[in-house]
Design an enzyme around this catalytic site. Structure first.
Site, PDB file in Angstrom:
ATOM      1  N   ASN A 232       0.713  -1.529   0.105  1.00 16.70           N
ATOM      2  CA  ASN A 232      -0.005  -0.304   0.037  1.00 16.70           C
ATOM      3  C   ASN A 232       0.710   1.393  -0.069  1.00 16.70           C
ATOM      4  O   ASN A 232       1.538   1.248   0.550  1.00 16.70           O
ATOM      5  CB  ASN A 232      -1.241  -0.222   1.354  1.00 16.70           C
ATOM      6  CG  ASN A 232      -2.232   0.868   1.377  1.00 16.70           C
ATOM      7  OD1 ASN A 232      -2.065   1.338   0.316  1.00 16.70           O
ATOM      8  ND2 ASN A 232      -2.534   1.013   2.225  1.00 16.70           N
TER       9      ASN A 232
ATOM     10  N   ARG B 197     -13.026  -4.611  16.610  1.00 16.36           N
ATOM     11  CA  ARG B 197     -11.902  -3.455  16.422  1.00 16.36           C
ATOM     12  C   ARG B 197     -12.259  -2.118  16.820  1.00 16.36           C
ATOM     13  O   ARG B 197     -12.835  -2.342  16.182  1.00 16.36           O
ATOM     14  CB  ARG B 197     -10.146  -3.623  16.053  1.00 16.36           C
ATOM     15  CG  ARG B 197      -9.438  -2.409  16.064  1.00 16.36           C
ATOM     16  CD  ARG B 197      -8.902  -2.564  15.069  1.00 16.36           C
ATOM     17  NE  ARG B 197      -8.946  -1.372  14.325  1.00 16.36           N
ATOM     18  CZ  ARG B 197      -8.093  -1.166  12.654  1.00 16.36           C
ATOM     19  NH1 ARG B 197      -6.845  -1.285  12.576  1.00 16.36           N
ATOM     20  NH2 ARG B 197      -8.874   0.037  12.789  1.00 16.36           N
TER      21      ARG B 197
ATOM     22  N   TYR C 256      -6.201   7.876  13.001  1.00 15.37           N
ATOM     23  CA  TYR C 256      -5.792   6.296  12.385  1.00 15.37           C
ATOM     24  C   TYR C 256      -6.785   6.180  12.492  1.00 15.37           C
ATOM     25  O   TYR C 256      -7.849   5.776  13.904  1.00 15.37           O
ATOM     26  CB  TYR C 256      -4.736   5.385  12.914  1.00 15.37           C
ATOM     27  CG  TYR C 256      -4.950   4.329  12.633  1.00 15.37           C
ATOM     28  CD1 TYR C 256      -5.095   3.708  11.408  1.00 15.37           C
ATOM     29  CD2 TYR C 256      -4.913   3.442  13.912  1.00 15.37           C
ATOM     30  CE1 TYR C 256      -4.257   3.267  10.845  1.00 15.37           C
ATOM     31  CE2 TYR C 256      -5.351   2.302  13.145  1.00 15.37           C
ATOM     32  CZ  TYR C 256      -5.477   2.172  11.629  1.00 15.37           C
ATOM     33  OH  TYR C 256      -5.505   0.333  11.082  1.00 15.37           O
TER      34      TYR C 256
ATOM     35  N   ASP D  78      -5.521  -0.892  18.606  1.00 22.67           N
ATOM     36  CA  ASP D  78      -4.858  -1.168  17.542  1.00 22.67           C
ATOM     37  C   ASP D  78      -4.119   0.331  17.800  1.00 22.67           C
ATOM     38  O   ASP D  78      -4.682   1.588  17.618  1.00 22.67           O
ATOM     39  CB  ASP D  78      -5.263  -0.879  16.065  1.00 22.67           C
ATOM     40  CG  ASP D  78      -3.671  -0.995  14.619  1.00 22.67           C
ATOM     41  OD1 ASP D  78      -2.729  -0.571  15.593  1.00 22.67           O
ATOM     42  OD2 ASP D  78      -3.928  -1.186  13.882  1.00 22.67           O
TER      43      ASP D  78
ATOM     44  N   HIS E  13      -1.332   1.497  16.358  1.00 21.39           N
ATOM     45  CA  HIS E  13      -0.650   1.630  15.095  1.00 21.39           C
ATOM     46  C   HIS E  13       0.671   2.446  15.500  1.00 21.39           C
ATOM     47  O   HIS E  13       1.178   3.579  15.189  1.00 21.39           O
ATOM     48  CB  HIS E  13      -1.238   2.703  14.169  1.00 21.39           C
ATOM     49  CG  HIS E  13      -1.380   2.253  13.286  1.00 21.39           C
ATOM     50  ND1 HIS E  13      -1.088   2.720  12.071  1.00 21.39           N
ATOM     51  CD2 HIS E  13      -2.406   1.406  12.598  1.00 21.39           C
ATOM     52  CE1 HIS E  13      -1.518   2.421  10.877  1.00 21.39           C
ATOM     53  NE2 HIS E  13      -1.426   1.410  10.831  1.00 21.39           N
TER      54      HIS E  13
ATOM     55  N   GLU F 260      -2.929  -3.616  19.667  1.00 22.93           N
ATOM     56  CA  GLU F 260      -1.656  -3.710  18.898  1.00 22.93           C
ATOM     57  C   GLU F 260      -1.442  -3.427  18.443  1.00 22.93           C
ATOM     58  O   GLU F 260      -1.307  -2.158  18.620  1.00 22.93           O
ATOM     59  CB  GLU F 260      -2.699  -3.816  17.711  1.00 22.93           C
ATOM     60  CG  GLU F 260      -2.502  -4.830  15.895  1.00 22.93           C
ATOM     61  CD  GLU F 260      -3.576  -4.331  14.962  1.00 22.93           C
ATOM     62  OE1 GLU F 260      -4.277  -4.887  15.477  1.00 22.93           O
ATOM     63  OE2 GLU F 260      -3.115  -4.159  13.955  1.00 22.93           O
TER      64      GLU F 260
ATOM     65  N   GLU G 149       2.912  -6.401  11.705  1.00 19.72           N
ATOM     66  CA  GLU G 149       1.971  -6.326  10.393  1.00 19.72           C
ATOM     67  C   GLU G 149       2.720  -5.852   9.347  1.00 19.72           C
ATOM     68  O   GLU G 149       2.816  -6.703   7.826  1.00 19.72           O
ATOM     69  CB  GLU G 149       0.320  -5.821  10.335  1.00 19.72           C
ATOM     70  CG  GLU G 149       0.206  -4.007  10.918  1.00 19.72           C
ATOM     71  CD  GLU G 149      -0.928  -3.913  10.793  1.00 19.72           C
ATOM     72  OE1 GLU G 149      -1.696  -3.965  11.403  1.00 19.72           O
ATOM     73  OE2 GLU G 149      -1.009  -2.245  10.352  1.00 19.72           O
TER      74      GLU G 149
ATOM     75  N   ARG H  10       1.135 -11.195  13.881  1.00 19.45           N
ATOM     76  CA  ARG H  10       0.133  -9.851  12.463  1.00 19.45           C
ATOM     77  C   ARG H  10       0.409 -11.014  11.459  1.00 19.45           C
ATOM     78  O   ARG H  10      -0.465  -9.480  10.130  1.00 19.45           O
ATOM     79  CB  ARG H  10      -0.289  -9.172  13.048  1.00 19.45           C
ATOM     80  CG  ARG H  10      -0.384  -8.905  14.672  1.00 19.45           C
ATOM     81  CD  ARG H  10      -1.628  -8.623  14.774  1.00 19.45           C
ATOM     82  NE  ARG H  10      -2.417  -7.380  13.508  1.00 19.45           N
ATOM     83  CZ  ARG H  10      -3.496  -7.357  13.231  1.00 19.45           C
ATOM     84  NH1 ARG H  10      -3.722  -8.671  12.996  1.00 19.45           N
ATOM     85  NH2 ARG H  10      -3.182  -6.193  11.935  1.00 19.45           N
TER      86      ARG H  10
ATOM     87  N   GLU I  68      -8.616 -10.830  10.708  1.00 24.29           N
ATOM     88  CA  GLU I  68      -8.972  -9.222  10.416  1.00 24.29           C
ATOM     89  C   GLU I  68      -9.776  -9.308   8.958  1.00 24.29           C
ATOM     90  O   GLU I  68      -8.567 -10.435   8.441  1.00 24.29           O
ATOM     91  CB  GLU I  68      -8.075  -8.519  11.168  1.00 24.29           C
ATOM     92  CG  GLU I  68      -7.822  -7.314  10.423  1.00 24.29           C
ATOM     93  CD  GLU I  68      -6.930  -6.365  10.385  1.00 24.29           C
ATOM     94  OE1 GLU I  68      -6.213  -6.693   9.696  1.00 24.29           O
ATOM     95  OE2 GLU I  68      -7.253  -4.697  10.446  1.00 24.29           O
TER      96      GLU I  68
ATOM     97  N   TRP J  99       3.254   7.369  12.014  1.00 20.98           N
ATOM     98  CA  TRP J  99       1.953   6.834  11.955  1.00 20.98           C
ATOM     99  C   TRP J  99       1.387   5.224  11.587  1.00 20.98           C
ATOM    100  O   TRP J  99       1.002   4.553  12.604  1.00 20.98           O
ATOM    101  CB  TRP J  99       1.611   7.554  10.030  1.00 20.98           C
ATOM    102  CG  TRP J  99      -0.108   6.981   9.595  1.00 20.98           C
ATOM    103  CD1 TRP J  99      -1.125   7.862  10.250  1.00 20.98           C
ATOM    104  CD2 TRP J  99      -0.563   5.699   9.164  1.00 20.98           C
ATOM    105  NE1 TRP J  99      -2.092   7.528   9.782  1.00 20.98           N
ATOM    106  CE2 TRP J  99      -1.713   6.525   8.449  1.00 20.98           C
ATOM    107  CE3 TRP J  99      -0.250   4.508   9.257  1.00 20.98           C
ATOM    108  CZ2 TRP J  99      -2.829   5.092   8.831  1.00 20.98           C
ATOM    109  CZ3 TRP J  99      -0.739   4.001   8.396  1.00 20.98           C
ATOM    110  CH2 TRP J  99      -2.079   3.886   7.649  1.00 20.98           C
TER     111      TRP J  99
HETATM  112  O1  EZ4 Z   1      -2.852   0.737   8.829  1.00 21.73           O
HETATM  113  O2  EZ4 Z   1      -3.404  -2.206   5.703  1.00 21.73           O
HETATM  114  O3  EZ4 Z   1      -4.494  -3.584  11.805  1.00 21.73           O
HETATM  115  N1  EZ4 Z   1      -4.458  -3.352  10.655  1.00 21.73           N
HETATM  116  C1  EZ4 Z   1      -3.841  -1.765   9.648  1.00 21.73           C
HETATM  117  C2  EZ4 Z   1      -4.377  -1.220   8.770  1.00 21.73           C
HETATM  118  C3  EZ4 Z   1      -2.652  -0.818   7.794  1.00 21.73           C
HETATM  119  C4  EZ4 Z   1      -3.074  -0.829   6.595  1.00 21.73           C
HETATM  120  C5  EZ4 Z   1      -1.945   0.258   5.874  1.00 21.73           C
HETATM  121  O4  EZ4 Z   1      -1.531  -0.058   5.195  1.00 21.73           O
HETATM  122  O5  EZ4 Z   1      -3.139  -1.387  11.112  1.00 21.73           O
HETATM  123  O6  EZ4 Z   1      -4.861  -0.948   8.549  1.00 21.73           O
HETATM  124 CO    CO Z   2      -4.017  -2.499  12.414  1.00 22.08          CO
END
Ligand code: EZ4
Ligand code: CO
Length: 404
Positions: A37, A147, A159, A212, A214, A238, A264, A285, A341, A404
């Site tokens: 992405n 979530r 986010y 999450d 993030h 997460e 992730e 993940r 997910e 981010w």
């Molecule tokens: O922000 O896949 O748990 N899911 C996430 C996603 C990520 C995106 C980034 O391309 O954190 O929404």
């Molecule tokens: Co995530």
């Protein structure tokens, strides 16, 4: 059997997807997802310029050997671009092997370990009442777990909230510059426990709730949040810290019994070494698409299983239905499956990538079609060409860039 054709298809039926299509001399085809992405064309070049020329003439049955030669042969190992490219080849080869056997891929991975695959969906709101409505909407869709992400008083764009509309559908940033979101960790840490309290008060103690962070917190901040959320029994917290610093999770782990999910953005088993052997996390993940394919992700899950750590494959809408299909086969087969997910895709995306996997009562099943069970409509794909798009960036109130 030999590979006689390899091509990279880029399509944007609402968002960009990169797909590798292999064809054999026996007329079998295999698909692999290589979508990264916001950096899609880097993987297109990696595949088209450096990998496709190596594929013609190969025996598609040699999945492990091809994986090893692409990983070790490049010399420059790891990284999301390399591993997304290798993943696409790996999944396309598994697809061909399973089609040649006349079996759905999960049968080649050991067969079904369960009847169906439990998922979680995304609920979000600019404020708590809007979030409660969103949770209600996910429950109405059948999701067994949710979530929860909420707007934060004083912040304009957060986010998981600003990049979705009220129905939870992603809003794309198809523009020349990334959207700028804003961030204040202290405000976030004050607000999230209140969000959990409100959701628990409305929906009771049983609904599994995930959250999450993030990658935004320091270890001590993550420890604070984990402790504050304990009374609400989250299913997991997460990506609480940027976990490429694996040692950071030691402090978080020592401080809280809130389960932790990480990975992730990871792309090899080495990113997890301390996290798994020291049992610092509860869920791994990584996505098939970003981890080099089914071959290494299966090995990761088997490694994690020795430490009672479970799978939780990343399943946002930027994993294509090809990557999602591969995930769902793996989910059905591995013993230490945790949760999947699942955001789903737009109807147009599901038309470009017709898939055998189904989503019923909040549960996925890969279906019984031979291979991974996805067909690419190349004409429809071509009618929706690549569109430049960026993920957002995040800034503190004084303008400093934050994770981010
Ligand atoms: O922000 O896949 O748990 N899911 C996430 C996603 C990520 C995106 C980034 O391309 O954190 O929404
Ligand atoms: Co995530």
């Amino acid at each position: 059997m030999k590979i006689v054709d390899a091509k990279v298809v880029v399509t944007s039926p609402g968002r960009n997807f990169v797909t590798l299509k292999l064809t054999t001399d026996e007329g079998l085809t295999g698909l692999g997802d290589a979508t990264l992405n916001g950096r899609e064309l880097a993987v297109v070049s990696y595949l088209a310029d450096h990998v496709v020329p190596l594929l013609t003439g190969l025996d598609p049955h040699r999945v492990e050997d091809t994986w090893q030669s692409l990983y070790r042969g490049a010399y420059w190992r790891r990284g999301p671009v390399t591993m997304a490219a290798i993943a696409a080849v790996d999944v396309a080869l598994w697809d061909i092997k399973a089609k040649a056997a006349g079996l759905p891929l999960y049968q080649l991975l050991g067969g079904a370990s369960r009847e169906r695959i439990g998922t979680y969906g995304h609920a979000n709101g600019r404020d708590i009442p809007e979030l409660l409505d969103s949770v209600r909407a996910r429950l109405a869709e059948g999701y067994p777990a949710v979530r929860i992400q909420s707007g934060i008083p004083g912040l304009k764009a957060v986010y998981g909230v600003s990049d979705t509309d009220e129905s939870g559908a992603p809003v794309l940033h198809q523009q020349a510059r990334p959207l700028v979101e804003d961030w204040d960790t202290a405000a976030y840490l004050r607000h999230v426990p209140a969000v959990f309290e409100a959701v628990r008060a409305e929906f009771g103690p049983e609904l599994p709730l995930l959250h999450d962070s993030h990658h935004r917190l320091t270890p001590v901040q993550a420890a604070r949040l984990g402790k504050d959320l304990e009374p609400f029994r989250p299913f997991w917290l997460e990506d609480c810290t940027p976990a490429e610093n694996q040692e950071a999770l030691r402090l978080v782990r020592r401080s809280t019994t809130t389960p932790l999910a990480v990975g992730e953005v990871f792309n090899t088993v080495y990113d997890y070494q301390a996290l798994i052997t020291e049992q610092l996390i509860d869920y791994v993940r990584s996505a098939v698409t970003h981890f080099g394919g089914v071959t290494p992700l299966r090995k990761l899950f088997d490694f994690a299983a020795q430490y009672q750590i479970k799978s939780a494959i990343h399943g946002p809408e930027d994993i294509s239905p090809v990557g999602m299909a591969a995930a769902v086969h793996l989910d059905l087969a591995v013993h230490n499956f945790g949760i999947q997910e699942f955001s789903g895709h737009t109807p147009l995306t599901d038309e470009v990538f017709r898939h055998a996997y189904t989503f019923t009562d909040g549960h996925l099943h890969p279906g019984e079609a031979p291979g991974i069970g996805v067909e690419l409509d190349e004409e429809l794909a071509a009618a929706h060409p690549y569109a430049p798009a960026y993920l957002p960036v995040n800034r503190l109130h004084d303008g400093t860039v934050h994770d981010w």
